[in-house]
Motif scaffolding. Structure first.
Motif, PDB file in Angstrom:
ATOM      1  N   HIS A 100      76.346   2.066  32.109  1.00 29.26           N
ATOM      2  CA  HIS A 100      77.362   1.504  31.215  1.00 29.26           C
ATOM      3  C   HIS A 100      78.363   0.686  32.020  1.00 29.26           C
ATOM      4  O   HIS A 100      78.248   0.585  33.246  1.00 29.26           O
ATOM      5  N   HIS A 105      80.633   2.258  37.639  1.00 25.56           N
ATOM      6  CA  HIS A 105      79.199   2.106  37.398  1.00 25.56           C
ATOM      7  C   HIS A 105      78.718   0.663  37.568  1.00 25.56           C
ATOM      8  O   HIS A 105      77.531   0.419  37.752  1.00 25.56           O
ATOM      9  N   HIS A 173      79.811   7.678  24.424  1.00 29.22           N
ATOM     10  CA  HIS A 173      80.810   7.595  25.497  1.00 29.22           C
ATOM     11  C   HIS A 173      81.721   6.415  25.201  1.00 29.22           C
ATOM     12  O   HIS A 173      81.248   5.383  24.711  1.00 29.22           O
ATOM     13  N   ASP A 198      78.097  10.207  32.420  1.00 26.72           N
ATOM     14  CA  ASP A 198      79.232  10.093  31.505  1.00 26.72           C
ATOM     15  C   ASP A 198      78.784  10.366  30.072  1.00 26.72           C
ATOM     16  O   ASP A 198      77.832   9.751  29.589  1.00 26.72           O
TER      17      ASP A 198
END
Ligand SMILES: [Zn+2]
Ligand SMILES: [Zn+2]
Ligand SMILES: [Zn+2]
Length: 296
Positions: A100, A105, A173, A198
């Motif tokens: 994501h 990330h 998320h 996550d």
């Protein structure tokens, strides 16, 4: 960091921290202060490498491109080996798979661009929406335009090698851009692994128990142990460790905790909170830890 010996097809933990890493920017908590004094105590943002050493040179994919990526690539130096024609440089990995768009990330992606590694044509796998957000950002365009983008679709496996697939699974998320978040189901020749750095709430992912029940090992979001770590701020949407252990019940023994915030007491080897995790049969991921995906 030195890696454990690794089997021919494996997943390698390159970082276990929440996006901000350890030490955290601007933090003077005792754990961060110690890590600023002693870099050996620092920890990189959560990242997992998939390695297929049946090929020569070994094929290497990274799940997520963290702000610590240069150190994480260097930890893979023995696997990546030299770049053809440039013996003083490491060979770029064979691909990046993005979960994501949050900082920890994707923050390392520009390191593959023209100012740094210049890994022209590097395959980057992402949801179509996330790729769009990144590629349409003017400030990211110079790096993003040199990469080779491939689309990930929830539920559709990507074959990385013989008997080695990665399937993106959509998980709930915090989603500022409507680009979604993936967990990854990694299926090797003999063993499987789930990677969920996550997620907001396990209860909001109806397949969670079945997916964890079906894999051999599950590296899961363990950002916070308790709400006390938030210092009175509104709840950040991550499951708390005791709730995660309770939610998965008999499958808790498959859980390997990762994506830890710098405030998380399970980071301390001798903490009661860490002891509780191990009493429940779960473990805390270690930087450099290797999970075999074949029979060993
Ligand atoms: Zn994160
Ligand atoms: Zn701190
Ligand atoms: Zn996130």
């Amino acid at each position: 960091m030195s890696l454990e010996p690794f089997p021919a097809v494996s997943a390698v933990v390159l970082g276990i921290m929440q996006d901000g890493g350890l030490p955290h920017a601007g933090c003077r908590c005792p754990r961060c202060a110690d890590a600023y004094e002693q870099p050996a105590l620092a920890g990189y943002a959560a990242c997992l490498a998939l390695v297929d050493a049946r090929a020569l040179p070994a094929r290497v994919w990274l799940i997520d491109a963290t702000p610590d990526i240069k150190w994480q690539l260097n930890d893979l130096r023995g696997i990546l080996g030299p770049r053809p024609g440039r013996v003083e440089r490491l060979r770029p990995p064979d691909g990046i798979l993005l979960t994501h768009g949050h900082m920890g990330h994707v923050g390392g992606l520009p390191q593959f661009g023209p100012e740094a590694m210049a890994a022209d044509g590097l395959p980057v796998y992402a949801s179509e929406a996330l790729a769009g957000v990144i590629r349409e950002s003017a400030i990211w365009r110079p790096a993003a335009s040199t990469l080779s983008w491939a689309t990930l679709t929830a539920g559709r496996p990507v074959t990385l090698g013989y008997s080695l697939t990665v399937t993106p699974l959509a998980v709930p998320h915090r989603d500022e851009w409507g680009a979604g978040t993936f967990a990854f189901l990694v299926e090797g020749p003999a063993r499987s692994l789930l990677y969920v750095p996550d997620i907001d709430r396990w209860e909001d992912w109806p397949a969670a128990r079945a997916v964890v029940g079906a894999v051999d090992v599950a590296l899961v979001d363990a950002t916070f142990y308790s709400a006390a770590e938030l210092g009175g701020r509104p709840p950040v949407a991550h499951p708390l460790i005791p709730d995660t252990l309770a939610y998965f019940g008999e499958s808790a023994g498959k859980l390997v905790l990762t994506h830890l915030n710098h405030t998380n007491p399970v980071l301390d080897e001798d903490s009661e909170e860490r002891a509780m995790v191990y009493r429940r049969g779960a473990t805390v991921a270690r930087q450099g830890q290797v999970f075999s995906l074949i029979n060993t």
